[in-house]
Design an enzyme around this catalytic site. Sequence first.
Site, PDB file in Angstrom:
ATOM      1  CD  GLU A 218      51.624  80.286  57.521  1.00 33.61           C
ATOM      2  OE1 GLU A 218      51.402  81.346  58.477  1.00 33.61           O
ATOM      3  OE2 GLU A 218      51.093  79.080  57.728  1.00 33.61           O
ATOM      4  CE  LYS A 350      46.564  58.968  60.309  1.00 32.68           C
ATOM      5  NZ  LYS A 350      46.473  57.917  59.190  1.00 32.68           N
ATOM      6  CG  ASP A 426      49.531  59.831  58.297  1.00 33.30           C
ATOM      7  OD1 ASP A 426      49.142  61.382  58.246  1.00 33.30           O
ATOM      8  OD2 ASP A 426      49.155  59.000  58.974  1.00 33.30           O
ATOM      9  CG  HIS A 523      51.256  87.262  58.081  1.00 33.98           C
ATOM     10  ND1 HIS A 523      51.763  87.370  58.961  1.00 33.98           N
ATOM     11  CD2 HIS A 523      50.963  86.173  58.109  1.00 33.98           C
ATOM     12  CE1 HIS A 523      52.007  85.318  60.213  1.00 33.98           C
ATOM     13  NE2 HIS A 523      52.060  84.979  58.747  1.00 33.98           N
TER      14      HIS A 523
END
Length: 541
Positions: A218, A350, A426, A523
């Site tokens: 990004e 998660k 993770d 951006h």
Amino acid sequence: MDIRRRIPTKLDGEISSSKASDALPLPLYITNTVFLSLFFATVYFLLSRWREKIRNSTPLHVVDLSEISALITFLASFIYLLGFFGVDLLFRSSSDDEAWTTDDDLLPIKPNPIHESDLLNSEEDEEIVKSIIDGIIPSYSLETKLGDCKRAVTIRREAIQRITGKSLTGLPLNDFDYDSILGQCCEMPIGYVQIPVGIAGPLLLDDVEYSIPMATTEGCLVASTNRGCKAIHMSGGAFSVIVKDAMSRAPVVRFPSARRASLAMFYLEDHENFERLSLIFNKSSRFAKLQSIKCTIAGKNLYPRFSCSTGDAMGMNMVSKGVQNVLEFIKTEFPDMDVIGISGNYCSDKKASAVNWIEGRGKHVVCEATIKGEIVKKVLKTSVQALVELNVLKNLTGSAMAGSLGGFNAHASNIVSAVFIATGQDPAQNVESSHCITMIEADGENLHISVSMPCIEVGTVGGGTQLASQAACLNLLGVKGSSNNEEPGSNARLLARIVAGSVLAGELSLMSAIAAGQLVKSHMKYNRSSRDIGPSSQINR
């Protein structure tokens, strides 16, 4: 081993489709099944008939039509099976002008070229590829059968290209240690994905400077975090504290009645039993230290939530093993207990959950900084009042209106994900690790900003942290491997504090960009590319 088949060439020049054999135009596994069945069936039939002749004193050379057919079928199936297993002596008398080809000649023409690195090294590799395609050899067993991880990846990669008809050109194959991931990081690899790593900082955190590695695709993310680090550094730095350090696992167990479930809950939460349970739990590892057991009940089902410290490991395997030990012991006290699953989602791993937001999971970190008013104006290009107002209306009120769970921030997950990927954590645990509330208040003419993150789940040993690239990033931060002092887990706790400090810098910069009306402009300038929107790409879409 050179196993070849004689394939007649088409006169029109077309590439014929690959068949299992010349005997039958069927897939290999069907052809083999047919001939094996014929072979054993004819053997059984002939032996039965000959036994009857011997009993009846009939000469063996006297045969009828059925026996002649059986003999012919037996001979044909025997020749096929003999040829299939590589014994081609029967065919060596064939004339030299016959065309012998391999399955390489039968491959369809691919639209994209394959790099030399993708080419197979031998005819034996080619035969293995064919066996994978035909379902004879399972792809997952290549590393074990071959004893060469790189060769296994090359063969699997070629097989998947032929099966799908799609080229993997562009997915790197070489320059990676595939032995390092065997049995612990990734199964059935076919290459690896490259993610650029940028550096933000230095971040001045607790009077120490850190250069933050961030793996991301990004645009503006690293630059924005870097600007936040600059503002923090120029204002004297940020300070952090570990509020709590405990990984959790909550199994689900069932009893014949709600009464029995409640009795088990009272037993587990009884302080008089905790010492015994902790001794049993802590046998799983010298770093595992049980801290608490908190239960919730749903009818006959019990969800005990075990929380423990795990040293420098993230600790999921460690805590799961400890829970298994306790459950085996509890089974002796409550033989009617039925263990449904080692995880009952009350952990909660998660997944965004209120229990993690309230109780915490992993490292609970609070990080703060006071930004000088002049720095807010010169570096961040906004004002203290604008940032305070934006935070209340966006991060607090707006998130509340959306019913957000732990999402009272601008983009904590952006920074968490980037640092996680760079350091071998993770990535899926970004879900709860990004739980964060950002507070911005005026402190006279200055600005006070803080982030509270109750679920940063990180480790500096095990998993992806041992891979070369990720280990290099951990080494850059000074937290690689286990702690070399008398305080187990200090490296993992320091990494959690660095993650929170990086989030603090990212929150400060993005909020300033929004307050100053710079978000869209930055951006559009740095996060857009015309590479994929040219004429050629338009044609391919």
